[in-house]
Design an enzyme around this catalytic site. Structure first.
Site, short mmCIF file in Angstrom:
data_model
loop_
_atom_site.label_atom_id
_atom_site.label_comp_id
_atom_site.label_asym_id
_atom_site.label_seq_id
_atom_site.Cartn_x
_atom_site.Cartn_y
_atom_site.Cartn_z
N GLY A 12 0.82 -1.21 0.00
CA GLY A 12 0.00 0.00 0.00
C GLY A 12 0.85 1.26 0.00
O GLY A 12 2.09 1.21 0.12
N ASP A 13 0.18 2.40 -0.22
CA ASP A 13 0.84 3.72 -0.20
C ASP A 13 1.93 3.86 -1.26
O ASP A 13 2.89 4.61 -1.07
CB ASP A 13 1.43 4.01 1.20
CG ASP A 13 0.38 3.98 2.28
OD1 ASP A 13 -0.78 4.28 1.98
OD2 ASP A 13 0.73 3.66 3.43
N LYS A 16 -0.67 5.42 -5.58
CA LYS A 16 -1.78 5.14 -6.51
C LYS A 16 -2.60 6.40 -6.80
O LYS A 16 -2.98 6.65 -7.93
CB LYS A 16 -2.70 4.05 -5.93
CG LYS A 16 -1.99 2.71 -5.71
CD LYS A 16 -2.89 1.71 -5.02
CE LYS A 16 -3.20 2.03 -3.57
NZ LYS A 16 -2.06 1.97 -2.65
N LYS A 18 -1.75 9.53 -6.81
CA LYS A 18 -1.07 10.41 -7.77
C LYS A 18 -1.23 9.89 -9.19
O LYS A 18 -1.51 10.66 -10.11
CB LYS A 18 0.43 10.54 -7.43
CG LYS A 18 1.17 11.22 -8.56
CD LYS A 18 2.59 11.60 -8.34
CE LYS A 18 3.15 12.07 -9.69
NZ LYS A 18 4.45 12.69 -9.64
N GLY A 40 -5.79 5.74 1.98
CA GLY A 40 -5.55 7.18 1.97
C GLY A 40 -4.77 7.46 0.70
O GLY A 40 -3.61 7.06 0.60
N HIS A 41 -5.43 8.06 -0.28
CA HIS A 41 -4.78 8.29 -1.59
C HIS A 41 -4.52 9.78 -1.75
O HIS A 41 -5.45 10.59 -1.72
CB HIS A 41 -5.68 7.76 -2.72
CG HIS A 41 -5.84 6.26 -2.68
ND1 HIS A 41 -6.57 5.55 -3.59
CD2 HIS A 41 -5.31 5.33 -1.82
CE1 HIS A 41 -6.51 4.26 -3.31
NE2 HIS A 41 -5.76 4.10 -2.23
N GLN A 222 -4.96 -0.32 -1.10
CA GLN A 222 -3.95 -1.18 -0.46
C GLN A 222 -2.98 -1.69 -1.54
O GLN A 222 -2.81 -1.02 -2.55
CB GLN A 222 -4.59 -2.33 0.32
CG GLN A 222 -5.34 -1.90 1.57
CD GLN A 222 -6.72 -1.32 1.32
OE1 GLN A 222 -7.55 -1.96 0.71
NE2 GLN A 222 -6.98 -0.13 1.78
N GLY A 300 -1.49 8.53 10.12
CA GLY A 300 -0.35 9.35 10.54
C GLY A 300 0.79 8.54 11.14
O GLY A 300 1.80 9.09 11.57
N SER A 411 8.18 8.52 -11.36
CA SER A 411 7.67 9.68 -10.63
C SER A 411 8.78 10.28 -9.80
O SER A 411 9.51 9.58 -9.11
CB SER A 411 6.50 9.24 -9.76
OG SER A 411 6.04 10.32 -8.99
N GLY A 413 8.37 13.22 -7.74
CA GLY A 413 7.88 14.18 -6.75
C GLY A 413 6.39 13.99 -6.59
O GLY A 413 5.75 13.35 -7.44
#
Ligand code: GDP
Ligand code: IMO
Ligand code: MG
Length: 422
Positions: A12-13, A16, A18, A40-41, A222, A300, A411, A413
């Site tokens: 995950g994270d 996706k 972006k 959290g996208h 995920q 967080g 990617s 940035g």
């Protein structure tokens, strides 16, 4: 037309959000097919950062239909808040948002059960996002869940109360159970709000869009290593995060699947508990976390960081039939003299393997690393791949040769514009 599927290939994270945002302009429909507010996208453009949890990442394009598919578990309270937050930015998300009547509802007691089940597990806890994901999917498979379409049927309140009370009787911790008093009123309010939205048979909507020759993008949540069947079980989420989940979660046939696009970070991260063979516990891990701002977009929590794991990446590519790759966060590795990539594992008995072992929970594996030269690149002003440095090009070529799938985007940035196409 076909449904292209975009998936995270790690834990995950991967970035996706972006990529969906970047690609969205070429699609008429963006659809979420599994997961829920555990996701959290993050999307960044025009100097603003947005984090979406349940709303598909096509929402910022006025001409795109955004669908929450039947495979999703939906928290009405979080959903309402997301729509209201977008309204503050002047965007009326409700116009382009369609919710499957067959999506499962996350009840307040699902969240409390999530907390309770984690507490009972003690040191073996999953590290869940505590959004009620596991318990809601348990009720779905147990054939007692409530679905979005049920809210408009007579007897909903009675059914809700019966399930709520059943859940409360399962929670043998008063401190957790009593939170229902606080959680229930906003839930009931959000249910009324949900009734005003487009609640649809999304399988019809999507197949009609396909028949009308409109392109559909399925947005995974995920990542493959959190898939309930193929991930590092039991340290996984409760849905099929892989390509097949898009068929189940949207009501599209496998023959309708087009491109399978896999998103991966140039290194690895993981939030929550569970195996992570290449995890770094030293300063290098800390450096990755700081340079990559690796803190969860939903909770967080600091993300665990480590080097790229090729056996795991190859596995994810295999089970999904990925035919194009997007490599994210190459800029985060800038400044490292040496970058390591795991090409295999040494097992406890001294043998080696390039495959992902069945058991990573009770058995520890030692990664076998190849070292590559680092780079110092930032996003090239030209946005041209020719202008990135040789060490970065070598890294990309090395991964491509290993996995046998082209890397189409590098990617550099978080912003939409910081994207190099090959
Ligand atoms: P998702 O869940 O896969 O959509 O990913 P998240 O949004 O949870 O986490 C990815 C994070 O990395 C977000 O903060 C993004 O803004 C950020 N990000 C995405 N791509 C890049 C990149 O190429 N470079 C850097 N530095 N950050 C990126
Ligand atoms: P996106 O879509 C990273 C992790 C949790 C936990 C495990 C189970 O933003 O990539 P759950 O709440 O699903 O029962 O938690 O899965 N997890 C994620 N990790 N990104 C996510 O989503 C995640 N969704 C769940 O940290 O380890
Ligand atoms: Mg995320």
């Amino acid at each position: 037309m076909s449904v292209d599927v975009l998936l995270g290939l790690q834990w995950g994270d991967e970035g996706k959000g972006k990529v969906v945002d970047y690609l969205a302009s070429t699609y008429k429909v963006v659809a979420r097919f599994q997961g829920g507010p555990n996701a959290g996208h993050t999307l960044e453009f025009d100097g603003i950062k947005h984090v979406l949890h349940q709303i598909p990442s096509g929402i910022f394009r006025a001409d795109i239909k955004n669908i929450v598919g039947n495979g999703v578990v939906l928290d009405p309270v979080i959903f309402k808040k997301e729509i209201e937050d977008l309204a503050h930015l002047g965007l009326d998300a409700r116009k382009n948002l369609f919710i499957s009547k067959k999506a499962q509802l996350i009840l307040p007691t699902h969240r409390l059960l999530d907390a309770y089940q984690e507490e009972v597990k003690g040191s073996k806890k999953i590290g869940s996002t505590l959004k009620g994901i596991g318990p809601t999917y348990q009720d779905k498979i147990g054939r007692q869940g409530l679905r979005v379409g049920d809210i408009t049927l007579p007897g909903f309140n009675k059914r809700y109360k019966a399930l709520r009370d059943k859940h409360l009787s399962m929670i043998k911790n008063d401190e957790i159970a009593q939170n229902i008093k606080e959680l229930e009123p906003p839930f009931l309010e959000a249910i009324e709000y949900l009734k005003e939205l487009f609640l649809v048979g999304s399988e019809y909507l999507i197949n009609e869009e396909l028949a009308a020759n409109n392109k559909v993008l399925a947005e995974g949540a995920q990542g493959s290593l959190l898939d309930v069947d193929f991930g590092s079980y039991p340290f996984v989420t409760s849905s099929n995060t892989m390509v097949a989940g898009a068929c189940n979660g949207l009501g599209v046939a496998p023959s309708k699947i087009g491109q399978v696009m896999g998103v991966f970070k140039a290194y690895c991260t993981r939030v929550g508990s569970g195996p992570f063979p290449t995890e770094l516990f030293d300063e290098t891990g800390e450096q990755l976390r700081n340079q990559g701002h690796e803190f969860g977009a939903t909770t967080g929590r600091p993300r665990r960081c480590g080097w790229l794991d090729l056996p795991a990446l190859k596995y994810a590519i295999m089970i999904n039939g990925v035919n194009q790759l997007f490599m994210m966060k190459a800029d985060v590795l800038a400044g490292f003299d040496v970058i390591k990539v795991c090409t295999g594992y040494e097992l406890e008995d001294g043998t080696t393997t390039e495959k992902l072992p069945y058991d990573l929970v009770n058995q520890s594996v030692t990664p076998i690393y190849k070292e590559l030269r680092g780079w110092t690149d930032t996003m090239p002003a030209s946005a041209n791949y020719n202008d990135v440095s040789e060490p970065l090009k070598n890294y990309v070529k090395f991964i491509e040769d290993e996995v046998g799938v082209p890397i189409k985007i590098v990617s550099m940035g978080p912003d939409r514009s910081e994207t190099v196409i090959r």
